[in-house]
Design an enzyme around this catalytic site. Sequence first.
Site, PDB file in Angstrom:
ATOM      1  N   HIS A 116     -10.505   7.121   1.347  1.00 11.57           N
ATOM      2  CA  HIS A 116      -9.119   6.986   0.885  1.00 11.57           C
ATOM      3  C   HIS A 116      -9.029   5.917  -0.201  1.00 11.57           C
ATOM      4  O   HIS A 116      -9.856   5.014  -0.263  1.00 11.57           O
ATOM      5  CB  HIS A 116      -8.185   6.616   2.051  1.00 11.57           C
ATOM      6  CG  HIS A 116      -8.520   5.296   2.672  1.00 11.57           C
ATOM      7  ND1 HIS A 116      -9.512   5.146   3.618  1.00 11.57           N
ATOM      8  CD2 HIS A 116      -8.027   4.051   2.466  1.00 11.57           C
ATOM      9  CE1 HIS A 116      -9.607   3.879   3.972  1.00 11.57           C
ATOM     10  NE2 HIS A 116      -8.708   3.178   3.269  1.00 11.57           N
ATOM     11  N   CYS A 125      -1.964  -2.529   7.637  1.00 11.89           N
ATOM     12  CA  CYS A 125      -1.896  -3.409   6.471  1.00 11.89           C
ATOM     13  C   CYS A 125      -0.611  -4.210   6.390  1.00 11.89           C
ATOM     14  O   CYS A 125      -0.625  -5.354   5.951  1.00 11.89           O
ATOM     15  CB  CYS A 125      -2.157  -2.619   5.197  1.00 11.89           C
ATOM     16  SG  CYS A 125      -3.847  -1.939   5.184  1.00 11.89           S
ATOM     17  N   HIS A 132     -10.601   0.889  -3.247  1.00 10.10           N
ATOM     18  CA  HIS A 132     -11.989   0.849  -2.798  1.00 10.10           C
ATOM     19  C   HIS A 132     -12.975   1.357  -3.859  1.00 10.10           C
ATOM     20  O   HIS A 132     -12.754   2.399  -4.463  1.00 10.10           O
ATOM     21  CB  HIS A 132     -12.150   1.710  -1.542  1.00 10.10           C
ATOM     22  CG  HIS A 132     -11.320   1.239  -0.396  1.00 10.10           C
ATOM     23  ND1 HIS A 132     -11.445  -0.019   0.149  1.00 10.10           N
ATOM     24  CD2 HIS A 132     -10.355   1.856   0.327  1.00 10.10           C
ATOM     25  CE1 HIS A 132     -10.592  -0.154   1.153  1.00 10.10           C
ATOM     26  NE2 HIS A 132      -9.918   0.972   1.281  1.00 10.10           N
ATOM     27  N   LYS A 147      -7.148  -4.796  -3.164  1.00  6.50           N
ATOM     28  CA  LYS A 147      -7.969  -5.293  -2.060  1.00  6.50           C
ATOM     29  C   LYS A 147      -8.948  -4.219  -1.604  1.00  6.50           C
ATOM     30  O   LYS A 147      -8.716  -3.040  -1.809  1.00  6.50           O
ATOM     31  CB  LYS A 147      -7.084  -5.749  -0.898  1.00  6.50           C
ATOM     32  CG  LYS A 147      -6.180  -4.651  -0.344  1.00  6.50           C
ATOM     33  CD  LYS A 147      -5.182  -5.207   0.653  1.00  6.50           C
ATOM     34  CE  LYS A 147      -4.229  -4.168   1.170  1.00  6.50           C
ATOM     35  NZ  LYS A 147      -4.807  -3.076   1.912  1.00  6.50           N
ATOM     36  N   ASP A 158      -4.770  -0.713  -1.646  1.00  8.77           N
ATOM     37  CA  ASP A 158      -6.168  -0.463  -1.330  1.00  8.77           C
ATOM     38  C   ASP A 158      -6.786   0.058  -2.619  1.00  8.77           C
ATOM     39  O   ASP A 158      -6.196   0.919  -3.289  1.00  8.77           O
ATOM     40  CB  ASP A 158      -6.286   0.621  -0.248  1.00  8.77           C
ATOM     41  CG  ASP A 158      -6.538   0.060   1.134  1.00  8.77           C
ATOM     42  OD1 ASP A 158      -6.354  -1.137   1.348  1.00  8.77           O
ATOM     43  OD2 ASP A 158      -6.921   0.853   2.011  1.00  8.77           O
ATOM     44  N   ASP A 185       0.780  -1.247   0.000  1.00 12.06           N
ATOM     45  CA  ASP A 185       0.000   0.000   0.000  1.00 12.06           C
ATOM     46  C   ASP A 185       0.810   1.294   0.000  1.00 12.06           C
ATOM     47  O   ASP A 185       0.490   2.240   0.729  1.00 12.06           O
ATOM     48  CB  ASP A 185      -0.966   0.014   1.185  1.00 12.06           C
ATOM     49  CG  ASP A 185      -1.962  -1.143   1.162  1.00 12.06           C
ATOM     50  OD1 ASP A 185      -1.942  -1.940   0.212  1.00 12.06           O
ATOM     51  OD2 ASP A 185      -2.758  -1.243   2.109  1.00 12.06           O
ATOM     52  N   HIS A 195     -16.557   0.983   6.120  1.00 16.17           N
ATOM     53  CA  HIS A 195     -15.114   1.212   6.246  1.00 16.17           C
ATOM     54  C   HIS A 195     -14.818   2.711   6.113  1.00 16.17           C
ATOM     55  O   HIS A 195     -13.885   3.209   6.714  1.00 16.17           O
ATOM     56  CB  HIS A 195     -14.375   0.403   5.168  1.00 16.17           C
ATOM     57  CG  HIS A 195     -12.890   0.501   5.211  1.00 16.17           C
ATOM     58  ND1 HIS A 195     -12.147   0.058   6.280  1.00 16.17           N
ATOM     59  CD2 HIS A 195     -11.996   0.979   4.304  1.00 16.17           C
ATOM     60  CE1 HIS A 195     -10.859   0.259   6.027  1.00 16.17           C
ATOM     61  NE2 HIS A 195     -10.742   0.820   4.837  1.00 16.17           N
TER      62      HIS A 195
END
Length: 180
Positions: free
Chosen positions: A68, A135, A48, A93, A46, A8, A54
């Site tokens: 984010h 993470c 999203h 992810k 990440d 990340d 979340h």
Amino acid sequence: MRALIIVDVQLDFCEGGSLAVAGGASVAERINAVTGRYDQVVATRDYHVDPGDHFSATPDYVRSWPVHCVAGTAGAAFHPALDVAPIGAVFAKGGYAAAYSGFEGAEPGGAGLADWLRARQVTEVDVVGIATDYCVRATALDAVRAGFATAVLTDLTAGVAPSSTAAALDEMRSAGVTVA
């Protein structure tokens, strides 16, 4: 075979990002010096789309966070100081749920991280990136659970807070992760 897992190292997690971790930009740059030592180099991110609760307008910074790393935005991109050329696969992810471990992600062809590493005869992994206490921690713990000899290179990580980073390092050591 040995792999480096870069966790990340994205703009939103570095200084100036929506969920910045102090030292993130420096980690991005320093990782470049070690990638040549590995048989395989992979990265997690990440990414999203709609991760539900979340994201929160009033985050608790434990289970909920400010917006984010939204898919397709500048904040989801890797930090420009990170040389992405050595990266053989990227595991996204958290599309529709919170996801901390890179082992929860998949590369564009659909392979999960554990299967991708095993297919390349990887038995040892070193984990670096952001954030040590979230993470990086989750990825290292899942790597051990998946049967990989696992080390976290702390000089190539950045943590959110000293107390949570120390607790994460203790937890990782207790689980069999080498903290170097």
